[in-house]
Design a protein around this motif. Structure first.
Motif, PDB file in Angstrom:
ATOM      1  N   VAL A 193      34.305  57.129 177.189  1.00 18.66           N
ATOM      2  CA  VAL A 193      33.767  55.930 176.553  1.00 18.66           C
ATOM      3  C   VAL A 193      32.750  56.315 175.480  1.00 18.66           C
ATOM      4  O   VAL A 193      32.683  55.693 174.410  1.00 18.66           O
ATOM      5  N   SER A 194      31.947  57.359 175.751  1.00 21.76           N
ATOM      6  CA  SER A 194      30.978  57.818 174.767  1.00 21.76           C
ATOM      7  C   SER A 194      31.676  58.315 173.503  1.00 21.76           C
ATOM      8  O   SER A 194      31.244  58.019 172.379  1.00 21.76           O
ATOM      9  N   GLN A 195      32.774  59.049 173.674  1.00 20.72           N
ATOM     10  CA  GLN A 195      33.523  59.523 172.512  1.00 20.72           C
ATOM     11  C   GLN A 195      34.175  58.365 171.773  1.00 20.72           C
ATOM     12  O   GLN A 195      34.211  58.338 170.538  1.00 20.72           O
ATOM     13  N   ALA A 196      34.705  57.386 172.517  1.00 19.02           N
ATOM     14  CA  ALA A 196      35.300  56.204 171.886  1.00 19.02           C
ATOM     15  C   ALA A 196      34.236  55.439 171.107  1.00 19.02           C
ATOM     16  O   ALA A 196      34.507  54.912 170.018  1.00 19.02           O
ATOM     17  N   MET A 239      33.921  54.270 167.176  1.00 20.11           N
ATOM     18  CA  MET A 239      33.491  52.940 166.747  1.00 20.11           C
ATOM     19  C   MET A 239      32.357  53.035 165.732  1.00 20.11           C
ATOM     20  O   MET A 239      32.355  52.355 164.692  1.00 20.11           O
ATOM     21  N   VAL A 240      31.381  53.904 166.011  1.00 13.50           N
ATOM     22  CA  VAL A 240      30.242  54.072 165.108  1.00 13.50           C
ATOM     23  C   VAL A 240      30.704  54.639 163.768  1.00 13.50           C
ATOM     24  O   VAL A 240      30.290  54.184 162.698  1.00 13.50           O
ATOM     25  N   LYS A 241      31.572  55.659 163.830  1.00 14.36           N
ATOM     26  CA  LYS A 241      32.060  56.309 162.614  1.00 14.36           C
ATOM     27  C   LYS A 241      32.815  55.321 161.724  1.00 14.36           C
ATOM     28  O   LYS A 241      32.759  55.401 160.499  1.00 14.36           O
ATOM     29  N   LEU A 253      30.444  49.037 164.637  1.00 18.06           N
ATOM     30  CA  LEU A 253      29.277  48.675 165.430  1.00 18.06           C
ATOM     31  C   LEU A 253      28.196  48.049 164.566  1.00 18.06           C
ATOM     32  O   LEU A 253      27.664  46.986 164.883  1.00 18.06           O
ATOM     33  N   GLN A 254      27.861  48.709 163.466  1.00 16.25           N
ATOM     34  CA  GLN A 254      26.802  48.191 162.601  1.00 16.25           C
ATOM     35  C   GLN A 254      27.229  46.900 161.922  1.00 16.25           C
ATOM     36  O   GLN A 254      26.426  45.993 161.723  1.00 16.25           O
ATOM     37  N   LYS A 268      38.493  45.779 175.152  1.00 16.36           N
ATOM     38  CA  LYS A 268      37.495  45.683 176.217  1.00 16.36           C
ATOM     39  C   LYS A 268      36.147  46.235 175.752  1.00 16.36           C
ATOM     40  O   LYS A 268      35.093  45.690 176.088  1.00 16.36           O
ATOM     41  N   MET A 269      36.182  47.321 174.974  1.00 16.80           N
ATOM     42  CA  MET A 269      34.940  47.860 174.428  1.00 16.80           C
ATOM     43  C   MET A 269      34.300  46.873 173.455  1.00 16.80           C
ATOM     44  O   MET A 269      33.096  46.655 173.476  1.00 16.80           O
ATOM     45  N   GLU A 270      35.125  46.282 172.596  1.00 17.46           N
ATOM     46  CA  GLU A 270      34.602  45.323 171.623  1.00 17.46           C
ATOM     47  C   GLU A 270      33.989  44.116 172.331  1.00 17.46           C
ATOM     48  O   GLU A 270      32.962  43.584 171.898  1.00 17.46           O
ATOM     49  N   ASP A 271      34.622  43.683 173.417  1.00 18.49           N
ATOM     50  CA  ASP A 271      34.086  42.550 174.175  1.00 18.49           C
ATOM     51  C   ASP A 271      32.717  42.890 174.769  1.00 18.49           C
ATOM     52  O   ASP A 271      31.791  42.070 174.741  1.00 18.49           O
TER      53      ASP A 271
END
Length: 465
Positions: A174-177, A181-183, A187-188, A249-252
Motif C-alpha cells: 500500500v505504501s508503494q501504491a 499516487m503521489v508521483k 493526491l495533491q 479502494k485507495m481513492e475512497d
C-alpha cells in the motif's frame, strides 16, 4: 531521479562539507558496512515511534543526497565510497522516498519529551524492489506489486512470524501504491481545494495519508500470491508476495481522509444563543460539518462573548478557542470589536455577531484556523476518539492499555474511570467503524473466554460491553 550526481573520480566524502550530522555514524560491527542515524519525534506512542523512524530515514536520505556531512577518516571514506557508490545511493534514496527500503530499527528510547529510534541502513540486496517504475496511477483499476515483508511472532498481537511478515508486506504494498499516487499528482490534486493546505509549513499530506492507510492496508488488497519465503536470524521470517492493490479502494480511503481534514465536524460552545446561531450559520456556509454534541465532533470552538458598552453604543468582543475533545488547544481567533458599534438596545448583540461573522476577512481567518487545527490533529495522530468499556469488557486495564498501544496507527492513549465504565481516549486517523475492525481481534486476545460486543455509536465513539 532528482538526486545529486557525483562527478566521476571525486570521493563521496569530499562532497559533504556544508552541514553537520552528529548522530550519524558508520557501523562496522558486522561484515557489511551500515549507516546508523537516530531519529526523534515529539510525544509518545506508536505515532511518535513511526515519526522517529521516518525522521531517521529522512536524515539518512539527506546524507546520501550530499546535503549533510560528518567527519571521516581516510580509511572510512574509502570504505564508504566502496560500499555506498552512486548506484547504491540512488537505489537507497529512491527506496526511502517510496517507503520500501529495508532498514533495521532499534528499540524506541525516551529522551525528554521525544521518542527516539536508531535507524541502521545497509547497501541494498539484489532483491531490493524498484518500486513504482513504469506504473501509472490511471493505467488500470488495480496495481500489482512484488514486495518483501518481514516479521516475527508477537504474543501481544497474536500473530505468528509468517502472519506478521504478511502484514508487513501488505503495508509495504500500500505504501508503494501510495508512492505511485503521489508521483501521479493525484493526491495533491485531490487536496487542492483546501485553502489552508499550502499555508501550514508543518503539514505533510503524504505522511498523514501513509499513517492513515497503514492501519487498513489489507482492506485495499484484492488478492495476493506467495512467491517465496525464508527463515531469518533472530526469529524473523521473510516472505515475498505478489500483491494486487485496488485503486478505487485507495481513492475512497484518501477521499475520506481529505474530507475529515477539509470538513472537520465542529461543535460550537457559546453562551449567547445569538452568537451560537451566527457561528453555526457562518460555518455551514463555509462548508463545515456541524455537530449537535461535543462527543460527535473532532473540533470544539469555545466562544467567549464580551458585551462592551461604550459612549457611542454597543460593541461585541468575540474570542474563539479551537480545541479537541481532550482539551488540547490548536488556535485562537479574535474579532475587532471596534469594527461595528450599534445602539445599546435589545437584539443588537445578535446583529453584531451576525455582522462580524459575515465579514469575509473574519470568515477566512476562522476557516484557516479550523483547517490548520485539523492538520495539526492529523500530524499528532488524528482526532481524539473514545472507546467506552463496561468493567467486565475492560478486564485487566494494564493489559488492555498494552494491547491497544500495539495497534498500528493508534497513539496518545489515556484511560479514565467514569462511574461503572472505563473510558479510553486515543488518537486515530481512522473513523470508529474502521477502528472497531482492528479493536475486535485485540479484545479476543485480551480476554479469550469473554466475547465482547462492540457498538459504534458515531464516528468518534465505540461502546464495548
Amino acid at each position: 531521479m532528482g538526486t545529486k550526481r557525483l562527478t566521476q573520480g571525486i570521493a563521496l566524502s569530499t562532497l559533504f562539507v556544508c552541514l553537520s550530522s552528529s548522530a550519524l555514524e558508520l557501523d562496522k560491527s558486522q561484515l557489511t558496512l551500515a549507516l546508523s542515524e537516530q531519529g526523534c519525534a515529539y510525544g509518545r506512542g506508536a505515532l511518535a515511534i513511526e515519526a522517529a523512524k521516518a525522521e531517521g530515514l529522512n536524515n539518512l536520505r539527506l546524507f546520501l543526497q550530499g546535503e549533510v556531512s560528518f567527519s571521516l577518516t581516510t580509511d572510512d571514506s574509502l570504505l564508504l565510497d566502496e560500499q555506498f557508490n552512486q548506484e547504491t545511493r540512488d537505489l537507497l534514496i529512491s527506496g526511502i522516498a517510496q517507503g520500501n527500503v529495508r532498514a533495521d530499527f532499534g528499540q524506541p528510547e525516551i529522551q525528554g519529551d521525544d521518542t527516539c529510534v536508531t535507524v541502521r541502513l545497509q547497501p541494498p540486496a539484489s532483491e531490493l524492489s524498484n518500486g513504482d517504475d513504469g506504473i501509472d496511477w490511471a493505467d488500470s483499476p488495480t496495481i500489482s506489486l512484488v514486495v518483501i515483508g518481514e516479521g516475527k511472532s508477537d504474543s501481544k498481537s497474536g500473530l505468528s512470524a509468517r502472519q506478521a511478515a504478511e502484514q508487513d508486506a501488505f503495508r509495504r504494498a500500500v505504501s508503494q501504491a501510495l508512492g505511485v499516487m503521489v508521483k501521479s499528482g493525484y493526491l495533491q490534486q485531490a487536496y487542492s481545494n483546501m485553502s489552508a493546505s499550502t499555508n501550514s509549513d508543518d503539514f505533510n499530506l503524504e505522511e498523514v495519508t501513509r499513517q492513515s492507510l497503514s492501519l487498513q492496508s489489507q482492506g485495499m488488497i484484492s488478492s495476493w500470491n506467495e512467491i517465496s519465503n525464508k527463515q531469518l536470524d533472530n526469529g524473523l521470517f521473510a516472505v515475498t508476495l505478489d500483491i494486487t492493490v485496488e485503486r478505487q479502494k485507495m481513492e475512497d480511503k484518501v477521499a475520506q481522509l481529505i474530507k475529515s481534514l477539509g470538513q472537520p465536524s465542529v461543535y460550537i460552545n457559546a453562551q449567547l444563543p445569538a452568537v451560537k446561531s451566527s457561528f453555526a450559520e457562518a460555518l455551514a456556509n463555509m462548508g463545515f460539518d456541524l455537530s449537535p454534541y461535543p462527543a460527535q465532533s473532532s473540533i470544539i470552538i469555545d466562544v467567549k462573548e464580551t458585551k462592551k458598552v461604550t459612549p457611542s453604543g454597543l460593541q461585541l468582543e468575540l474570542i474563539a478557542v479551537v480545541r479537541d475533545r481532550a482539551g488540547n488547544q490548536y488556535g485562537t481567533w479574535r474579532n475587532d470589536p471596534t469594527f461595528m458599534t450599534l445602539p445599546n438596545k435589545a437584539g443588537m448583540l445578535n446583529q453584531l455577531a451576525a455582522v462580524h461573522l459575515a465579514v469575509e476577512s473574519n470568515q477566512q481567518a476562522i476557516k484557516f484556523k479550523l483547517h490548520d487545527s485539523a492538520q495539526k490533529m492529523a500530524m499528532r495522530g488524528g482526532p481524539v476518539r473514545e472507546i467506552i468499556f463496561s468493567k467486565r469488557a475492560a478486564g485487566q486495564q494494564g493489559q488492555l492499555f498494552t494491547l491497544l498501544s500495539a495497534i498500528n496507527g493508534v497513539s496518545d492513549i489515556k484511560m479514565t474511570k467514569k462511574s461503572d465504565k472505563v473510558v479510553v481516549q486515543l488518537r486515530s486517523l481512522n473513523n470508529a467503524n474502521d477502528l472497531a475492525q482492528y479493536i475486535e481481534p485485540t479484545l479476543r486476545i485480551h480476554q479469550p473466554k469473554y466475547t465482547s460486543k462492540l457498538n459504534v455509536l458515531n464516528e468518534y465513539q465505540i461502546n464495548v460491553l
